[in-house]
Design a protein around this motif. Structure first.
Motif, PDB file in Angstrom:
ATOM      1  N   GLY A 115      94.113  78.855  75.205  1.00  0.00           N
ATOM      2  CA  GLY A 115      94.083  78.136  76.466  1.00  0.00           C
ATOM      3  C   GLY A 115      92.892  77.239  76.672  1.00  0.00           C
ATOM      4  N   ARG A 116      91.925  77.236  75.746  1.00  0.00           N
ATOM      5  CA  ARG A 116      90.717  76.429  75.902  1.00  0.00           C
ATOM      6  C   ARG A 116      90.707  75.274  74.900  1.00  0.00           C
ATOM      7  NH1 ARG A 116      86.047  78.846  78.057  1.00  0.00           N
ATOM      8  NH2 ARG A 116      86.604  80.413  79.606  1.00  0.00           N
ATOM      9  N   PRO A 117      90.358  74.064  75.339  1.00  0.00           N
ATOM     10  CA  PRO A 117      90.214  72.963  74.379  1.00  0.00           C
ATOM     11  C   PRO A 117      89.007  73.187  73.474  1.00  0.00           C
ATOM     12  CG  PRO A 117      89.522  72.270  76.569  1.00  0.00           C
ATOM     13  CD  PRO A 117      90.126  73.635  76.736  1.00  0.00           C
ATOM     14  N   LEU A 118      89.125  72.741  72.237  1.00  0.00           N
ATOM     15  CA  LEU A 118      88.068  72.927  71.255  1.00  0.00           C
ATOM     16  C   LEU A 118      87.224  71.665  71.121  1.00  0.00           C
ATOM     17  CD1 LEU A 118      89.936  74.674  68.294  1.00  0.00           C
ATOM     18  CD2 LEU A 118      88.844  75.719  70.297  1.00  0.00           C
ATOM     19  N   MET A 119      85.975  71.864  70.758  1.00  0.00           N
ATOM     20  CA  MET A 119      85.131  70.783  70.259  1.00  0.00           C
ATOM     21  C   MET A 119      84.778  71.163  68.833  1.00  0.00           C
ATOM     22  SD  MET A 119      83.722  67.864  70.655  1.00  0.00           S
ATOM     23  CE  MET A 119      83.731  67.584  72.424  1.00  0.00           C
ATOM     24  N   LEU A 120      85.324  70.405  67.888  1.00  0.00           N
ATOM     25  CA  LEU A 120      85.143  70.707  66.477  1.00  0.00           C
ATOM     26  C   LEU A 120      83.843  70.095  65.990  1.00  0.00           C
ATOM     27  CD1 LEU A 120      88.824  70.083  65.358  1.00  0.00           C
ATOM     28  CD2 LEU A 120      87.693  72.293  65.705  1.00  0.00           C
ATOM     29  N   ARG A 121      82.905  70.966  65.677  1.00  0.00           N
ATOM     30  CA  ARG A 121      81.596  70.550  65.150  1.00  0.00           C
ATOM     31  C   ARG A 121      81.603  70.920  63.673  1.00  0.00           C
ATOM     32  NH1 ARG A 121      81.039  73.407  70.050  1.00  0.00           N
ATOM     33  NH2 ARG A 121      80.221  72.129  71.762  1.00  0.00           N
ATOM     34  N   GLY A 122      82.313  70.106  62.886  1.00  0.00           N
ATOM     35  CA  GLY A 122      82.721  70.576  61.571  1.00  0.00           C
ATOM     36  C   GLY A 122      82.138  69.809  60.406  1.00  0.00           C
ATOM     37  N   VAL A 123      82.431  70.355  59.233  1.00  0.00           N
ATOM     38  CA  VAL A 123      82.078  69.722  57.964  1.00  0.00           C
ATOM     39  C   VAL A 123      83.272  69.806  57.023  1.00  0.00           C
ATOM     40  CG1 VAL A 123      79.606  70.189  58.104  1.00  0.00           C
ATOM     41  CG2 VAL A 123      81.102  71.887  57.050  1.00  0.00           C
ATOM     42  N   ASN A 124      83.317  68.864  56.097  1.00  0.00           N
ATOM     43  CA  ASN A 124      84.242  68.948  54.975  1.00  0.00           C
ATOM     44  C   ASN A 124      83.548  69.716  53.855  1.00  0.00           C
ATOM     45  OD1 ASN A 124      86.782  67.001  55.285  1.00  0.00           O
ATOM     46  ND2 ASN A 124      85.048  66.076  56.355  1.00  0.00           N
TER      47      ASN A 124
ATOM     48  N   GLY B 182      72.472  73.698  79.837  1.00  0.00           N
ATOM     49  CA  GLY B 182      73.894  73.416  79.790  1.00  0.00           C
ATOM     50  C   GLY B 182      74.565  74.189  78.683  1.00  0.00           C
ATOM     51  N   ASN B 183      75.689  74.808  78.981  1.00  0.00           N
ATOM     52  CA  ASN B 183      76.434  75.609  77.999  1.00  0.00           C
ATOM     53  C   ASN B 183      77.562  74.765  77.419  1.00  0.00           C
ATOM     54  OD1 ASN B 183      78.021  77.373  76.539  1.00  0.00           O
ATOM     55  ND2 ASN B 183      78.116  78.952  78.133  1.00  0.00           N
ATOM     56  N   HIS B 184      77.466  74.456  76.133  1.00  0.00           N
ATOM     57  CA  HIS B 184      78.485  73.665  75.453  1.00  0.00           C
ATOM     58  C   HIS B 184      79.307  74.493  74.471  1.00  0.00           C
ATOM     59  CE1 HIS B 184      77.329  69.598  76.893  1.00  0.00           C
ATOM     60  NE2 HIS B 184      76.205  70.233  77.165  1.00  0.00           N
ATOM     61  N   TYR B 185      79.224  75.812  74.573  1.00  0.00           N
ATOM     62  CA  TYR B 185      80.174  76.642  73.837  1.00  0.00           C
ATOM     63  C   TYR B 185      81.573  76.390  74.399  1.00  0.00           C
ATOM     64  CZ  TYR B 185      76.536  79.635  71.698  1.00  0.00           C
ATOM     65  OH  TYR B 185      75.488  80.123  70.961  1.00  0.00           O
ATOM     66  N   ASP B 186      82.587  76.663  73.591  1.00  0.00           N
ATOM     67  CA  ASP B 186      83.965  76.521  74.048  1.00  0.00           C
ATOM     68  C   ASP B 186      84.450  77.739  74.826  1.00  0.00           C
ATOM     69  OD1 ASP B 186      84.295  73.988  72.885  1.00  0.00           O
ATOM     70  OD2 ASP B 186      84.838  74.858  70.961  1.00  0.00           O
ATOM     71  N   PHE B 187      83.887  78.909  74.531  1.00  0.00           N
ATOM     72  CA  PHE B 187      84.423  80.142  75.100  1.00  0.00           C
ATOM     73  C   PHE B 187      83.363  81.007  75.781  1.00  0.00           C
ATOM     74  CE2 PHE B 187      87.380  78.907  71.799  1.00  0.00           C
ATOM     75  CZ  PHE B 187      88.628  79.160  72.364  1.00  0.00           C
ATOM     76  N   VAL B 188      82.249  81.239  75.128  1.00  0.00           N
ATOM     77  CA  VAL B 188      81.344  82.312  75.563  1.00  0.00           C
ATOM     78  C   VAL B 188      80.307  81.806  76.553  1.00  0.00           C
ATOM     79  CG1 VAL B 188      81.664  83.546  73.402  1.00  0.00           C
ATOM     80  CG2 VAL B 188      79.738  81.967  73.636  1.00  0.00           C
ATOM     81  N   ASP B 189      79.791  82.735  77.337  1.00  0.00           N
ATOM     82  CA  ASP B 189      78.665  82.414  78.199  1.00  0.00           C
ATOM     83  C   ASP B 189      77.368  82.571  77.410  1.00  0.00           C
ATOM     84  OD1 ASP B 189      77.936  85.165  78.175  1.00  0.00           O
ATOM     85  OD2 ASP B 189      79.131  85.563  79.970  1.00  0.00           O
ATOM     86  N   THR B 190      76.261  82.409  78.071  1.00  0.00           N
ATOM     87  CA  THR B 190      74.970  82.448  77.379  1.00  0.00           C
ATOM     88  C   THR B 190      74.307  83.820  77.456  1.00  0.00           C
ATOM     89  OG1 THR B 190      73.817  81.670  79.367  1.00  0.00           O
ATOM     90  CG2 THR B 190      74.577  79.994  77.776  1.00  0.00           C
ATOM     91  N   GLY B 191      75.078  84.836  77.820  1.00  0.00           N
ATOM     92  CA  GLY B 191      74.494  86.154  77.980  1.00  0.00           C
ATOM     93  C   GLY B 191      73.932  86.746  76.702  1.00  0.00           C
ATOM     94  N   HIS B 192      74.355  86.229  75.546  1.00  0.00           N
ATOM     95  CA  HIS B 192      73.872  86.770  74.274  1.00  0.00           C
ATOM     96  C   HIS B 192      72.553  86.148  73.846  1.00  0.00           C
ATOM     97  CE1 HIS B 192      75.944  83.050  73.333  1.00  0.00           C
ATOM     98  NE2 HIS B 192      75.387  83.034  72.142  1.00  0.00           N
ATOM     99  N   LEU B 193      72.036  85.216  74.645  1.00  0.00           N
ATOM    100  CA  LEU B 193      70.840  84.469  74.259  1.00  0.00           C
ATOM    101  C   LEU B 193      69.629  84.880  75.084  1.00  0.00           C
ATOM    102  CD1 LEU B 193      72.401  80.890  74.001  1.00  0.00           C
ATOM    103  CD2 LEU B 193      71.915  82.475  72.112  1.00  0.00           C
TER     104      LEU B 193
END
Length: 945
Positions: free
Chosen positions: A288-297, A572-583
């Motif tokens: 249900g969440r849009p992704l931001m692909l921060r990827g590599v080949n 600012g939180n730019h994760y797609d899913f998680v909050d920043t509670g782990h940081l």
């Protein structure tokens, strides 16, 4: 027609199935095999399949391996051209053929009955015999093939023979911008297949984000039961759907449930990740969440073994990616070893799983004869996608299937897409070459310019089908040599437009092969046809050392953004899913690069896509230039990083530099012994060039505009290469004419004109030197004379200092190199390095090592004596033991031989990097054009300890 030239998919193999292990007996056949290389099939020995064939005089070769990397023939690199005549499906008669033979015994407890011989990768075509009986022929180098062998096995003295051909009809489908090399390069395994066992399975596990429920159903054979102990599931009939509350799988929270599939005869461990992939509202979504692909080949590569990549090396890749904020991988341009996808499941990476297909060489022929539209190749195309999907269908990390790469378009590709849509409607189909998006589900581009991305983001595409699809860049940010530049501007576009969902930098690793003292690239093995160092285009060097490009990319894509705000610090939180509670957020206050205080910042948990502003911590007062650095780090260890691993940081200016103190009285210029003396400096009276500073012999500084060109400077993808224009203008051989040397009074004023031969344009450079006690101030005024034809590589001063000044320290941007369009990873601080450590060892030597926004720098000998330069306010510098000309001439790192001096550049400006090696050039704002410029530097000698 010989099987070698058969455009079909091979023969004799079993239907494709998932890659998995079980408790049924398995025997690895990896190890030392007997091997003989023949120059052609005609020259290969007859009867090698015979059990009594004498191979005692043959060499030994490890399996898996590529024979060219073990002294049998030589590898060759091309990007686009086929290294053989394009006459499909025919290949040269001079076709290197490697015969592999292995004698093996079965374990004493090996069961009778069915057994499967599995080859995970043979390049490019193999004919296989066991105990004198032909099993079949493989094509599809990076795909598995299995053969039924139970009836042929015996307790001891089994003889397995594999004849591998370097070229085959399949080679036309495998033109994938990598080294051409051959052999059995992935595992060979014998698998017992018990009666009543599990021949294949597909765990269909989905997640409903609206209810929090997961649904799992397993497609498999009869009488299979599913157990997921953690969920309280035992003995559940595998084929019946099961709905229950679960935690979903994502690349940020790769939650896997360990389970088993079992019959009375076999148990198969499974790792289940619940997730649902959809496309809605023009966006690619998971759960249900849009992704931001921060990827590599990612190509599979090892500098010693080529495409033979160990599990340890695959793990190193995944850990490095995760530690540098990468969240996605496109498996360019073939399915990787299955172990890599298991690691993506475990540690969390989105995967575009790409089929083993590329026919790029036909582009040079206008795509005439391209197999993508030729019915003779239809079954081969379908076979390759079937083997890809069936092998990897159980991987939750795989969220898109890719039909292949750079194979133009045609009915065979459309048929592949149709098959995938029918077989697995739960994953979208990707293929960049379908420009009209007629049979794919996402709009994909390679190396789209920033302007193109903006147009697509605004949905101004003239193709209605494309307008309605998610957009991603399957390749962008070409990481060849020094670069890429412009990544920040791409990120800003991806974040501005919801349908632009990121992309994949090309590529992960430099494909250099270990040679004596350096890494080799195309042409280093005597290839008649090659594409040079175009294979050296990764974010990590061949030994997997992160390049400055990777450090920059990690900063640009960091999942948490820390910045100044009028009310304090913005998180600012730019994760797609998680909050920043782990940081955990910490801060460090530095005054002129020296730590003054540190502490923990109290930040509430910030939800995905949200931001919060927190007040500044209580800070002690400082009197010099001070910066507050705030870092976000993991509070506890993860599977891929230890506690304390920093995922993001930001800097806030706290106080400005101290006000300048009143200048002392100026010192006079005087002449003595044929020299001009001004303060601590001695100058050549004829040229006005500084020759000594505080007793240190120097030469310069003089105006300089040249830099050793980068791969991107030499790139042709944005028009004529900048390097070509610079050389055409003669900027690499500027000459200096002294107009006047005015040494009267309290200033030394040197007027010069700096210009290339054979040209009418140039630069007036006026140097004004003034002494204030132990310091020399140099004010430089640069005025263009005539019409410059284009950009400048750089603008600044060049000088040489004694080679004993081998230690550098500076206050400014660091710790690594930075350039105008690649400087996000440079923070303001105080750094030190040996001069040798300031060099970036690009496999193909080129401009490197620039430190930016430098307030002051000094270069000292082991006793601490040396030279210091201060900016007014800042400058850039490089320090190296060879000239720019030597750096330009070098082709490998071991070509660079140190001089007996250190060569410094002190710059006011640099041309940006761009990605013109394969992509857009330098953005307008980062282009350096000749214009009237003034800058000031201060010089002084540093006393020793």
């Amino acid at each position: 027609m010989s099987y070698v030239e058969d455009p079909g998919p091979g023969r004799g193999s079993l239907p494709p199935r998932a890659a998995f292990t079980s408790d049924a007996p398995a025997l690895s056949l990896n190890g030392a095999w007997r091997f003989r290389l023949s120059p052609s099939l005609a020259a290969a020995p007859a009867g090698v399949e015979g059990e009594e064939f004498d191979d005692s005089a043959w060499d030994e070769l490890p399996v898996p391996s590529l024979w060219q990397l073990h002294g049998h023939g030589r590898p060759a690199y091309t990007n686009v051209p086929y290294p053989f005549p394009v006459d499909p499906p025919h290949v040269p008669s001079d076709n290197p053929t490697g015969d592999h033979r292995l004698r093996f015994d079965l374990p004493a407890d090996w069961p009778a009955g069915s057994a499967v011989l599995r080859f995970d990768g043979i390049d490019s075509c193999g004919q296989i015999w066991l105990n004198g009986t032909e099993l079949g022929v493989t094509q599809g180098s990076r795909l598995p093939s299995e053969f039924e062998v139970g009836a042929l096995l015996r307790p001891s003295g089994n003889v397995l023979v594999v004849r591998v051909h370097q070229w085959s009809a399949g080679s036309y489908l495998e033109d994938q911008d990598m080294w051409w090399a051959s052999g059995i390069f992935r595992a060979v395994t014998l698998l017992a297949r018990p009666a009543g066992g599990i021949g294949d399975y597909w765990v269909r596990a989905f997640y409903d984000h609206t209810t929090g429920l997961g649904t799992v159903r397993v497609e498999t054979g009869p009488n299979v039961v599913l157990a997921i102990p953690e969920l309280g599931v035992t003995g559940h009939p595998a084929g019946e759907p099961l709905e229950l509350p679960v935690e979903p799988w994502s690349a940020e929270t790769p939650r896997l449930y360990d389970g088993t599939l079992a019959t009375a005869a076999e148990r198969v461990p499974v790792r289940i990740g619940f997730r649902t992939v959809t496309i809605s509202g023009g966006q690619l979504k998971v759960n249900g969440r849009p992704l931001m692909l921060r990827g590599v080949n990612r190509h599979e590569h090892d500098p010693h073994t080529g495409r033979v990549v160990s599990p340890e090396t695959a793990l190193a890749d995944v850990l490095l990616m995760k530690r540098h904020n990468i969240n996605a991988v496109r498996t360019s341009h073939y399915p990787p070893d299955p172990a890599f996808l298991e690691l993506c499941d475990t540690h969390g990476l989105w995967v575009i799983d790409e089929c083993d297909l590329e026919t790029h060489g036909f582009e040079l022929l206008g795509w005439a004869g391209n197999p993508s539209g030729d019915p003779r190749w239809t079954e081969a195309y379908l076979d390759r996608i079937r083997r890809t999907v069936e092998r990897d269908k159980n991987r939750p990390s795989v969220i898109l299937w890719s039909l292949g790469n750079e194979s133009h378009t045609g009915e065979n590709l459309a048929r592949m897409a149709e098959w995938v849509h029918d077989r697995d409607p739960s994953r979208p189909v990707h293929y960049e070459g379908d420009h009209d998006c007629a049979y794919v589900d996402v709009h994909s581009r390679m190396y789209a310019t920033h302007e193109d991305v903006e147009r697509i983001g605004r949905r101004e595409d003239d193709n209605a089908r494309r307008r309605d699809l998610p957009f991603l860049q399957c390749e962008y940010g070409h990481a060849m040599g020094n670069g890429p530049g412009g990544l920040l501007e791409y990120r800003e576009l991806f974040e501005r437009y919801p349908n632009c969902q990121g992309g994949f930098v090309w590529e992960w690793i430099d494909h250099g092969l270990a040679a004596d003292g350096h890494f080799a690239y195309g042409g280093d093995f005597g290839e008649q046809l090659h594409d040079g160092n175009f294979v050296i285009d990764g974010l990590v060097f061949p030994d997997r050392t992160p390049s400055p490009g990777l450090i920059e990319f990690a900063k640009v894509i960091e999942p948490v953004r820390i910045s100044a705000d009028p009310a304090g610090i913005r998180i600012g939180n730019h994760y797609d899913f998680v909050d920043t509670g782990h940081l955990t957020f910490t801060w460090v206050l530095e005054e002129e690069g020296t730590e003054v205080a540190r502490g923990v910042l109290d930040v509430p948990s910030v939800h995905s896509g949200q931001s919060v502003t927190v007040p500044l911590p209580a800070l002690p007062s400082t009197s010099g230039e001070s910066w507050l650095t705030v870092s976000a780090a993991w509070a506890s260890a993860t599977t891929w990083a230890p506690a304390g691993h920093v995922v993001a940081w930001g800097q806030l200016a706290v106080s400005a530099a101290r006000a300048a103190e009143p200048l002392p009285r100026r010192g006079p210029v005087f002449r003595t012994g044929g020299r001009l003396v001004l303060g601590a400096g001695e100058f050549d009276p004829a040229t006005g060039v500084l020759s000594s500073l505080g007793g240190h012999a120097v030469h310069g500084p003089r105006l300089d505009v040249w830099r050793a060109t980068t791969d991107n400077d030499r790139g042709e993808f944005a028009g004529r290469p900048q390097a070509e224009l610079w050389r055409e203008a003669g900027l690499h051989r500027m000459q200096h004419r002294v107009i006047t040397v005015d040494a009267d009074g309290e200033e030394l004023v040197v007027r010069t004109r700096v210009a290339p031969p054979a040209q009418a344009f140039g630069l007036f450079a006026d140097y004004t030197w003034t002494a204030f006690e132990d310091r020399l101030r140099l004010r430089v005024e640069v005025t263009p004379d005539g019409e410059f034809p284009g950009t400048l590589p750089r603008l600044g001063l060049a000088m040489a200092v004694p080679g004993t000044l081998g230690s550098a320290e500076w206050f400014g941007g660091g710790p690594g190199e930075a350039y105008p369009d690649s400087r996000q990873a440079a923070r303001i601080g105080r750094f030190s390095s040996r001069v040798d450590g300031l060099q970036t060892p690009y496999v193909f030597p080129q401009e490197n090592g620039n430190r930016t926004a430098v307030r002051w720098a000094r270069w000292t000998d082991p006793d601490g004596a040396g030279i210091r330069v201060d900016g007014d306010p800042v400058f850039d510098f490089t320090a190296r033991r060879w000239t720019a000309a030597a750096l330009e001439a070098a082709r490998h790192t071991d070509d660079l031989l140190p001089d007996d001096v250190v060569h410094l550049t002190l710059d006011v400006a640099q041309q940006g990097l761009g990605t013109a090696s394969c992509g857009p050039g330098v953005l307008p704002r980062y282009r350096l054009v000749a214009q009237k410029t003034e800058f000031t530097l201060w010089f002084r000698a540093v006393p020793g300890h």
